[in-house]
Design an enzyme around this catalytic site. Structure first.
Site, PDB file in Angstrom:
ATOM      1  N   HIS A 276       0.872  -1.179   0.000  1.00  0.00           N
ATOM      2  CA  HIS A 276       0.000   0.000   0.000  1.00  0.00           C
ATOM      3  C   HIS A 276       0.912   1.234   0.000  1.00  0.00           C
ATOM      4  O   HIS A 276       1.385   1.652   1.057  1.00  0.00           O
ATOM      5  CB  HIS A 276      -0.879   0.030   1.263  1.00  0.00           C
ATOM      6  CG  HIS A 276      -1.861  -1.096   1.358  1.00  0.00           C
ATOM      7  ND1 HIS A 276      -2.156  -1.734   2.532  1.00  0.00           N
ATOM      8  CD2 HIS A 276      -2.636  -1.685   0.409  1.00  0.00           C
ATOM      9  CE1 HIS A 276      -3.061  -2.681   2.316  1.00  0.00           C
ATOM     10  NE2 HIS A 276      -3.362  -2.665   1.025  1.00  0.00           N
ATOM     11  N   VAL A 430       4.449   0.379   4.935  1.00  0.00           N
ATOM     12  CA  VAL A 430       4.757  -0.594   5.998  1.00  0.00           C
ATOM     13  C   VAL A 430       3.958  -1.877   5.773  1.00  0.00           C
ATOM     14  O   VAL A 430       4.000  -2.766   6.606  1.00  0.00           O
ATOM     15  CB  VAL A 430       4.481  -0.017   7.409  1.00  0.00           C
ATOM     16  CG1 VAL A 430       5.455   1.098   7.729  1.00  0.00           C
ATOM     17  CG2 VAL A 430       3.044   0.468   7.558  1.00  0.00           C
ATOM     18  N   HIS A 431       3.222  -1.953   4.670  1.00  0.00           N
ATOM     19  CA  HIS A 431       2.397  -3.131   4.374  1.00  0.00           C
ATOM     20  C   HIS A 431       2.980  -3.847   3.157  1.00  0.00           C
ATOM     21  O   HIS A 431       2.846  -3.373   2.029  1.00  0.00           O
ATOM     22  CB  HIS A 431       0.947  -2.713   4.088  1.00  0.00           C
ATOM     23  CG  HIS A 431       0.285  -2.058   5.253  1.00  0.00           C
ATOM     24  ND1 HIS A 431      -0.883  -1.336   5.139  1.00  0.00           N
ATOM     25  CD2 HIS A 431       0.620  -2.019   6.572  1.00  0.00           C
ATOM     26  CE1 HIS A 431      -1.236  -0.892   6.334  1.00  0.00           C
ATOM     27  NE2 HIS A 431      -0.337  -1.277   7.223  1.00  0.00           N
ATOM     28  N   LEU A 432       3.613  -4.990   3.399  1.00  0.00           N
ATOM     29  CA  LEU A 432       4.301  -5.733   2.332  1.00  0.00           C
ATOM     30  C   LEU A 432       3.670  -7.118   2.251  1.00  0.00           C
ATOM     31  O   LEU A 432       3.527  -7.787   3.284  1.00  0.00           O
ATOM     32  CB  LEU A 432       5.780  -5.896   2.710  1.00  0.00           C
ATOM     33  CG  LEU A 432       6.538  -4.596   3.001  1.00  0.00           C
ATOM     34  CD1 LEU A 432       7.648  -4.834   4.004  1.00  0.00           C
ATOM     35  CD2 LEU A 432       7.104  -4.017   1.712  1.00  0.00           C
TER      36      LEU A 432
END
Ligand SMILES: Cc1cc2nc3c(=O)[nH]c(=O)nc-3n(C[C@H](O)[C@H](O)[C@H](O)COP(=O)(O)OP(=O)(O)OC[C@H]3O[C@@H](n4cnc5c(N)ncnc54)[C@H](O)[C@@H]3O)c2cc1C
Length: 496
Positions: A276, A430-432
């Protein structure tokens, strides 16, 4: 606990122990102890399996470091938080690297995936046994285990500003629950994060699992699809090996594919990184709003899933960072940091990235390509977030991109829109996820419907890598529910 377990436990927790050239055995090796690895270890250990968890980072008790501080980044983040997916623009990302992984450093904001997302994953990747009702009951279980709840008392001023700005515009917004426990009569600043070191890792340990920290798994030895050994290095650089019956890789969406590739598995692994992407701004109000060690709990969902707005950590160093893109114009504001808070606009992205292990390098090469539509949505998101801030009474808004104007009222919005370029923005995430997508359709999925890598007999993944694409909401709930589901299935298979 056998000798192996005792030695390894000491090795991980007592600095300086040297176990050169040692060799051990276990039923199941779990690599990584974050949102995927910790519940996996607990479920397996509670079923009676002999489980060894190997975690690259240290065990850091909550309270030892101030949340969101530079000290925390130094001790609990990979590379001190300086990691980047190369592209135009490059996207800075952060990962936890400690016992508990990302759950120790994250904001604790909990969102279930939507039914539409689950449906898209089920159909698009042909995931078997993936009924929405059953998935949602796993979310119930996670919510109970982590005390997911809303803030019992007052919200922080920065969160309240986001809420009031959205309300003034008539835009849909809500408070997101968090995995927190609060003292009686406590408020937003007194919560204690119910991360993996507080929940599933102690559960795993009580059930007999051994958790070794400060130790990295370098590669798996695999013969014709069957893995039997892991090569490890401890914090002192000493090698060891572990033989196992099964291995479950939970090293996160960057390091699970990198480890698998270093071990000779390729195919679809690491080819479809989804994130994101996020742009930021800092907003200055007429009174103090900055709470350095907490984040706002409100989100604006008027344009979801394409766009979501929320609040970021805002300690003084991060405020300064948010102003650096247009430092000549904005530097004077830094002294007013108590009146400033940082906010973000996150988008669902059509772009995709890659993770590639490179021979001779410790870390993989990570790349990400935003599409034209992604760039436009980032610009739109920043403009709309600025509107929320003005509606909340911000005196000045400082968007984070090179040559950004200071926005003081609506008449500056056109300048903001004209000057914005994604290439000039500090884009981060921070969203992987999605580097080892699961499903029975082998043309798009690298692992089967329960996380076993296609073409192997005993190599599993059980972390954010399995999510077929980015869920459009904070991902930890999805990661944990998938991990519980697959761990239970694994136990059934092993018992059968
Ligand atoms: C700053 C930040 C804020 C976030 N905020 C939220 C939020 O509010 N809500 C939300 O839902 N999500 C949030 N997230 C995302 C969430 O934390 C992740 O989605 C989740 O932790 C992913 O779980 P995982 O198990 O895939 O990986 P991780 O939790 O990252 O765990 C992977 C673990 O594997 C270890 N490891 C890696 N390689 C090796 C190796 N070779 N050998 C041994 N160990 C290894 C790592 O050290 C790490 O501890 C945030 C993340 C960050 C970084």
């Amino acid at each position: 606990m056998g000798d192996l377990a005792r030695h390894l436990a000491q090795w991980g927790t007592r600095n300086g122990d040297r176990l050169m050239g040692t060799h051990y055995d276990c039923d199941v090796l779990v690599i990584g102890s974050g949102a995927g690895g910790a519940p996996t270890a607990a479920v397996l250990a509670e079923s009676g399996l002999d489980v060894l968890v190997v975690e690259e980072g240290p065990w850091v008790e909550q309270g030892e470091v101030v949340p969101f501080s530079l000290d925390q980044m130094d001790r609990q983040y990979r590379s001190g938080g300086l990691t980047v997916a190369l592209g135009r623009p490059s996207i800075a990302y952060t990962e936890g690297r400690c016992a508990g992984g990302g759950t120790e450093v994250n904001s604790g904001l909990y969102r279930r995936p939507s039914e539409q997302t689950l449906d898209r994953w089920r159909r698009g990747w042909r995931i078997a046994d993936f009924e929405t009702d059953r998935f949602m009951s796993l979310c119930d279980e996670v919510e109970t285990a982590l005390s997911v709840q809303t803030v019992p008392g007052r919200h922080t001023p920065a969160s309240e500003r986001l809420r009031s700005g959205a309300a003034a515009l008539g835009w849909q917004h809500d408070e997101i629950p968090r995995w927190m426990s609060y003292p009686d009569d406590g408020d937003a600043t007194e919560g204690q994060r119910q991360s993996m070191t507080r929940t599933y890792l102690p559960r795993a340990r009580r059930a007999g699992a051994t958790i070794v920290t400060d130790t990295r798994v370098d590669r798996l030895i695999i013969d014709r699809g069957h893995a039997f050994r892991a090569e490890l290095t401890d914090a002192n650089g000493e090698p060891a090996t572990v033989d196992f019956g099964h291995v479950i890789v939970c090293a996160g969406a960057i390091h699970s594919p990198a480890l698998l590739q270093r071990s000779g598995l390729r195919g679809l692994i690491g080819r479809r990184l989804a994130v994101h992407p996020t742009v930021k701004l800092a907003a200055r109000f007429d009174e103090a709003v900055n709470v350095g060690d907490d984040v706002p709990v409100h989100q604006v969902k008027e344009f979801a899933p394409e766009l979501s707005f929320g609040g970021s950590a805002s300690h003084p160093g991060l405020v300064a960072l948010a102003l650096t893109d247009a430092w000549p114009t904005m530097r004077d504001a830094v002294t007013a940091w108590p009146e400033i808070a940082v906010y973000y606009a996150a988008i669902t992205s059509e772009g995709r990235g890659r993770v590639q292990a490179l021979p001779g390098f410790r870390d993989p090469l990570v790349t990400y390509r935003l599409t034209r539509r992604d760039r436009a949505v980032l610009g739109r998101g920043l403009a709309r977030l600025t509107q929320v801030m003005l509606a909340a009474g911000a005196r000045e808004v400082y968007p984070s991109f090179r040559h950004a104007p200071i926005v003081r009222d609506r008449s500056d919005l056109a300048t903001l829109a004209n000057r914005f370029s994604a290439d000039a923005a500090s884009v981060m995430t921070v969203h992987l996820c999605s580097t080892v997508p699961m499903g029975d359709d082998t043309s798009v999925a690298a692992a089967d419907s329960h996380g076993k890598i296609h073409g192997t007999s005993n190599v599993y993944v059980n972390d954010a890598s399995l999510l077929p694409d980015a869920p459009g909401v904070n991902p930890q709930a999805s990661v944990m529910a998938v991990a519980l589901r697959n761990a239970r299935r694994f136990v059934e298979e092993v018992d059968a």
